[in-house]
Scaffold this motif. Structure first.
Motif, short mmCIF file in Angstrom:
data_model
loop_
_atom_site.label_atom_id
_atom_site.label_comp_id
_atom_site.label_asym_id
_atom_site.label_seq_id
_atom_site.Cartn_x
_atom_site.Cartn_y
_atom_site.Cartn_z
N THR A 1 29.70 11.30 -30.38
CA THR A 1 29.41 10.49 -29.21
C THR A 1 28.67 11.30 -28.16
N PRO A 2 27.46 10.82 -27.76
CA PRO A 2 26.72 11.52 -26.70
C PRO A 2 27.47 11.42 -25.37
N ALA A 3 27.28 12.42 -24.51
CA ALA A 3 27.99 12.45 -23.23
C ALA A 3 27.58 11.31 -22.31
N GLY A 4 26.30 11.05 -22.20
CA GLY A 4 25.82 10.00 -21.30
C GLY A 4 25.28 8.83 -22.10
N SER B 1 25.73 -1.05 -24.31
CA SER B 1 24.86 -1.02 -23.13
C SER B 1 24.41 0.41 -22.80
N ARG B 2 25.06 1.40 -23.41
CA ARG B 2 24.67 2.80 -23.19
C ARG B 2 23.47 3.21 -24.03
N PHE B 3 23.05 2.34 -24.96
CA PHE B 3 21.88 2.66 -25.79
C PHE B 3 20.58 2.41 -25.05
N VAL B 4 19.65 3.32 -25.20
CA VAL B 4 18.27 3.13 -24.80
C VAL B 4 17.54 3.06 -26.14
N THR B 5 16.96 1.91 -26.44
CA THR B 5 16.44 1.67 -27.79
C THR B 5 14.92 1.74 -27.86
N ARG B 6 14.45 2.43 -28.88
CA ARG B 6 13.02 2.45 -29.23
C ARG B 6 12.95 2.04 -30.69
N LEU B 7 11.92 1.28 -31.03
CA LEU B 7 11.80 0.88 -32.42
C LEU B 7 10.41 1.07 -32.95
N ARG B 8 10.36 1.19 -34.25
CA ARG B 8 9.10 1.40 -34.95
C ARG B 8 9.19 0.64 -36.26
N ARG C 1 16.20 3.12 -40.62
CA ARG C 1 16.47 4.54 -40.37
C ARG C 1 16.82 4.70 -38.89
N VAL C 2 17.95 5.35 -38.65
CA VAL C 2 18.48 5.47 -37.30
C VAL C 2 18.55 6.94 -36.90
N ARG C 3 18.11 7.21 -35.69
CA ARG C 3 18.25 8.54 -35.10
C ARG C 3 18.92 8.35 -33.74
N ILE C 4 19.98 9.10 -33.52
CA ILE C 4 20.70 8.99 -32.25
C ILE C 4 20.73 10.37 -31.60
N SER C 5 20.33 10.40 -30.34
CA SER C 5 20.39 11.65 -29.58
C SER C 5 20.77 11.31 -28.15
N GLU C 6 21.03 12.33 -27.38
CA GLU C 6 21.37 12.11 -25.98
C GLU C 6 20.12 11.74 -25.22
N PHE C 7 20.21 10.71 -24.39
CA PHE C 7 19.07 10.28 -23.59
C PHE C 7 18.94 11.16 -22.38
N VAL C 8 17.73 11.64 -22.14
CA VAL C 8 17.45 12.49 -20.99
C VAL C 8 16.70 11.63 -19.97
N GLU C 9 17.26 11.52 -18.75
CA GLU C 9 16.60 10.75 -17.71
C GLU C 9 15.18 11.22 -17.51
N GLY C 10 14.27 10.28 -17.34
CA GLY C 10 12.87 10.61 -17.18
C GLY C 10 12.13 10.64 -18.50
N GLU C 11 12.88 10.62 -19.60
CA GLU C 11 12.28 10.59 -20.93
C GLU C 11 11.67 9.21 -21.15
N ALA C 12 10.52 9.15 -21.78
CA ALA C 12 9.87 7.87 -22.04
C ALA C 12 10.74 7.02 -22.93
N ALA C 13 11.09 5.84 -22.47
CA ALA C 13 11.97 4.95 -23.24
C ALA C 13 11.25 4.10 -24.17
#
Length: 121
Positions: free
Chosen positions: A46-49, A90-97, A109-121
């Motif tokens: 589980t990611p922290a944020g 609701s904690r997910f920031v989703t990008r799809l391809r 195919r799923v990749r999960i990482s911690e979201f960094v604020e300011g990162e392009a969503a």
């Protein structure tokens, strides 16, 4: 970063499907459970944020598909991932391809990482 491959969403979960609500509900529960179990088996942490959820839809064939319908079809799978992580989706920031590649039966195919604020969503 965590990576895993989930099964292609059942056709009954497509927004374009004209499936009776009871059947759709049963299929959605089964898909959610399958995704949950596969995610648990992959050992998700589980990611922290907030969590960056990168989804790559690898279709079963070359037919044209709308990315918004693929994402909607995957809702139960996304809920299963959130269940496995023990978080609210609701904690997910989703990008799809959508991949140009195809695989028999299709895959997500799923990749999960911690979201960094300011990162392009």
């Amino acid at each position: 970063m965590i990576e895993l491959e989930l099964p292609w969403p059942p056709k009954e979960l497509s927004p374009n499907a004209r499936t009776h609500w009871a059947k759709r509900s049963k299929v959605a529960k089964g898909y959610r459970t399958a995704c949950h179990l596969l995610a648990k088996k992959a050992g998700l942490v589980t990611p922290a944020g907030r969590a960056m959820l990168l989804l790559e839809f690898v279709p079963p064939d070359r037919r044209r598909r709308d990315d918004d319908n693929m994402l909607a079809s995957f809702k139960a799978g996304r809920d299963g991932l959130a269940d496995a992580l023990g978080i609210d989706d609701s904690r997910f920031v989703t990008r799809l391809r959508v991949s140009r590649e195809t695989v028999p039966g299709g895959a997500v195919r799923v990749r999960i990482s911690e979201f960094v604020e300011g990162e392009a969503a």
